[in-house]
Design an enzyme around this catalytic site. Structure first.
Site, PDB file in Angstrom:
ATOM      1  N   GLU A 284     -13.649   1.005  28.981  1.00  0.00           N
ATOM      2  CA  GLU A 284     -14.239  -0.337  28.840  1.00  0.00           C
ATOM      3  C   GLU A 284     -15.206  -0.435  27.675  1.00  0.00           C
ATOM      4  O   GLU A 284     -15.402  -1.495  27.090  1.00  0.00           O
ATOM      5  CB  GLU A 284     -14.976  -0.738  30.131  1.00  0.00           C
ATOM      6  N   ASP A 326      -5.574  -3.396 -10.950  1.00  0.00           N
ATOM      7  CA  ASP A 326      -5.416  -3.700 -12.368  1.00  0.00           C
ATOM      8  C   ASP A 326      -6.100  -2.575 -13.128  1.00  0.00           C
ATOM      9  O   ASP A 326      -6.864  -1.805 -12.557  1.00  0.00           O
ATOM     10  CB  ASP A 326      -6.074  -5.043 -12.688  1.00  0.00           C
ATOM     11  N   ASP A 577      -4.702 -13.515  -7.498  1.00  0.00           N
ATOM     12  CA  ASP A 577      -4.655 -12.319  -6.654  1.00  0.00           C
ATOM     13  C   ASP A 577      -4.792 -12.649  -5.170  1.00  0.00           C
ATOM     14  O   ASP A 577      -4.616 -11.762  -4.321  1.00  0.00           O
ATOM     15  CB  ASP A 577      -5.780 -11.349  -7.043  1.00  0.00           C
TER      16      ASP A 577
END
Length: 670
Positions: A284, A326, A577
């Site tokens: 839990e 990039d 992007d």
């Protein structure tokens, strides 16, 4: 006639007008109505948009949450108020946290749509009118001035000193020059894309794409239709299903055997015992442990210049197997520097090149000034005439004067400058040298001059019979940390792949310098990738490491194929992007990225460097190791107790533990 996207770039002005059934005077009202029906409206409809209540409900759909809800029901039935309250508090805290993160992420498309202004000028029936952007149709003649934000894609038919800031799509802050006549080497110069804004000059263009067909529309569609499920969430779901399956099967067997051995008079107590036993297996405290551990981890990462937006992304960060990035600003410094000078007199060549940096200096001018710091040269020569760099002419010229000397200096593309020189014997050799420098990934400019140039009646100096001075090769230098970061990535088992809009020569040179690829490995270009079958794309993305001239759609496709095999991280910064950031398992951006990119990302880097990312991956793995230890130790203990108590219950005539005792033991153990 119809034209493809590539055809629009290459076609003559009259062919584009004919293809869209329009003319320079503009459309009439009947044609506007017809074009709106045929080409569609300039509106973008989001895919996958969900209401806030649907997002909230989705936070409580996982099997693990359903099991915890069952535990709450049993706890309430047995009057175990502390157990029930603790579990409910954990569920609500995690549900609200997940809702806030996902709802905030969905606002990305709203950011995208808000960047375009409301009204725009068009020419219709030879009158210039201002209309709402939604009323623009394909075939309209759009009129733009400085400050205009393009609401559609256009093909320029008139461009007077027109420059556009495309950073909203590309991340590049340097304005891009546009022309009306197609350029064989750079056909994209005749196109203006939705979302970009006009910096200087005047332009008129034929609207060639509206709404979802425009560049920005495609990005919005990709972004809004993409729903990321983190590897951590997937792992928890798999664990929950496994636990449910094994617990249910075991309990059915235990309950059935107990009833068979002890009779039906204890059905209720045996059922309650079985349910309590099932609850005892459930960790839990897992949501609370995960939240606390990830929060502590986020604080540690922030000290490493890594800011976490979504807590579960810490686990994804540590699990990255492929990092797509990039090269500009991450592997390289994003600042031009003079690498080499090919000239008989290098000092004179640099001296002349410095004289051409008239007005607002370009990145090349700044590199020349840095390489030759005696900038007082500019104060000793007086500029009496200048013709700024023009993308159609591919050169710029100045005429300077000092004492009795006047000279014209021209700087530009080697093939253009050499054509203007009188010493034709060197042309072939210099072009070969320029091509060789280009293959090394350098940007090359040629410099030539003429003493005592003659001014014609129009006040223009003739750029002919020049004397060739030399070639200057520029590079974007590597960051000092790039090579070491690549080596550390390899040690961590992380592949680094370059996805860039730059040309293949530049991409290859940079990748070779940092050791990402060898000379035998090909660089895959966007057009090549686009022509491949799905199977070929899958093979290429797994095998190759450098992709050049890629569009947002191609970046998206590359990541999509990689995700069939790997956990993928993507570093981006521009609006283009956003789809790839939304799709990737972990989206990373730098702090100066566009608003839209930051909205779509999970992690913000305060320093754009591979070293920071690799450091973050290490930290992510350490943080998740702690969560894994808790899960492993807890499940071993819980399942051990589960099977021990279940087995004992079959051997003795009474319950080995009461349901209340089982739950209390479970709570104290957690």
């Amino acid at each position: 006639m119809t034209l493809s996207e590539e055809g629009i770039r290459q076609a003559k002005q009259e062919d584009v007008l004919k293809a869209f059934n329009t003319r320079l005077e503009g459309l009439n009202q009947q044609e506007v109505k017809h074009h709106k029906e045929f080409y569609g409206t300039n509106k973008i409809h989001e895919n996958g948009g969900r209401s806030w209540w649907r997002i909230l409900c989705d936070q409580f759909k996982s099997p693990f949450v359903l099991v915890l809800v069952g535990a709450v029901v049993v706890s309430l039935f047995l009057s175990e108020w502390v157990d029930a309250g603790t579990i409910v508090a954990i569920l609500l805290a995690n549900g609200i946290l997940g809702f806030v993160q996902e709802f905030h992420s969905q606002q990305t498309t709203q950011k995208l749509k808000s960047i375009i202004q409301l009204d725009i000028e068009v020419r219709r029936e030879n009158l210039v009118v201002r209309i709402p952007k939604e009323d623009v149709v394909a075939g309209d003649i759009l009129i733009v001035k400085p400050g205009t934000v393009l609401p559609v894609d256009v093909r320029w038919v008139e461009a007077d000193k027109l420059t556009i800031n495309e950073s909203v799509l590309t991340g590049e802050s340097i304005p891009v020059s546009k022309v009306a006549k197609p350029q064989e080497s750079e056909p994209e110069m005749v196109i203006g894309l939705a979302g970009t804004h006009i910096m200087t000059g005047y332009g008129e263009g034929v609207v060639v794409a509206t709404g979802e067909k425009s560049a920005l529309g495609k990005i919005i569609q990709l972004t809004s239709s993409t729903k990321r499920i983190s590897s951590f969430e997937q792992g928890i779901k798999r664990l929950s299903r496994f636990m449910l399956w094994i617990v249910v099967v075991t309990l059915v067997i235990v309950f059935s055997v107990n009833i068979a051995l002890k009779g039906t008079d204890q059905v209720f107590i045996q059922l309650l015992f079985a349910i309590a036993l099932a609850v005892s297996v459930i960790p839990e405290a897992l949501p609370a442990i995960v939240t606390l551990t990830f929060t502590q981890g986020a604080l540690k990462l922030s000290r490493k210049k890594v800011v976490v937006k979504r807590l579960s992304s810490i686990e994804d960060l540590g699990h990255i197997q492929v990092l797509c990035t990039d090269k500009t600003g991450t592997i390289t410094k994003n600042e031009m520097a003079v690498k080499t000078v090919v000239a008989k007199d290098q000092e004179e060549c640099m001296h002349l090149a410095l004289l051409t940096s008239e007005g607002e200096p370009s990145t090349f001018d700044l590199a020349i000034q840095a390489a030759r710091p005696t900038t007082d040269l500019l104060t000793t020569w007086k500029t009496i005439w200048s013709l700024p760099f023009d993308p159609e002419r591919k050169r710029g010229s100045v005429v300077v004067h000092k004492q009795s000397i006047t000279q014209l200096v021209t700087k530009g593309a080697p093939e253009v400058i050499l054509d203007l020189c009188s010493d034709v014997g060197i042309k072939s050799d210099m072009l070969k040298k320029a091509e060789n420098l280009g293959r090394q990934g350098l940007r090359v400019l040629a410099v030539a001059y003429k003493l005592h140039p003659i001014q014609n009646a129009d006040g223009v100096y003739a750029e002919d019979r020049l004397t060739f001075a030399g070639l200057i090769g520029f590079e974007d230098p590597l960051k000092e940390t790039a090579k070491q970061a690549i080596r550390e990535a390899e040690e961590l088992g992380v592949q680094v792949k370059i996805l860039t809009g730059d040309g293949p020569e530049v991409a290859r040179a940079v990748a070779a310098q940092v050791g990402i690829l060898d000379q035998a490995e090909p660089v895959i270009t966007g057009p090549e990738f686009r022509q491949m079958t799905s199977a070929e794309k899958q093979q290429v993305v797994e095998k190759n490491h450098v992709f050049a001239r890629v569009t947002p759609e191609e970046k998206y496709s590359i990541i999509q194929h990689l995700q069939h095999t790997y956990v993928v991280g993507f570093l981006g910064e521009g609006i283009n992007d956003a789809p790839a950031l939304q799709l990737s398992n972990i989206g990373l951006v730098v702090q100066n990225a566009s608003d839209v990119a930051r909205e779509a990302a999970d992690i913000i880097l305060l320093d754009k460097s591979l070293e920071v990312i690799i450091d973050g991956i290490k930290q992510g793995r350490e943080i998740f190791a702690n969560v894994s230890k808790y899960i492993r130790y807890t499940l071993v203990g819980n399942f051990g107790g589960f099977y021990a108590i279940a087995g004992i219950s079959l051997l003795i005539p009474f319950l080995p533990m009461l349901p209340t005792q089982i739950l209390l033991n479970n709570l104290l153990t957690d």
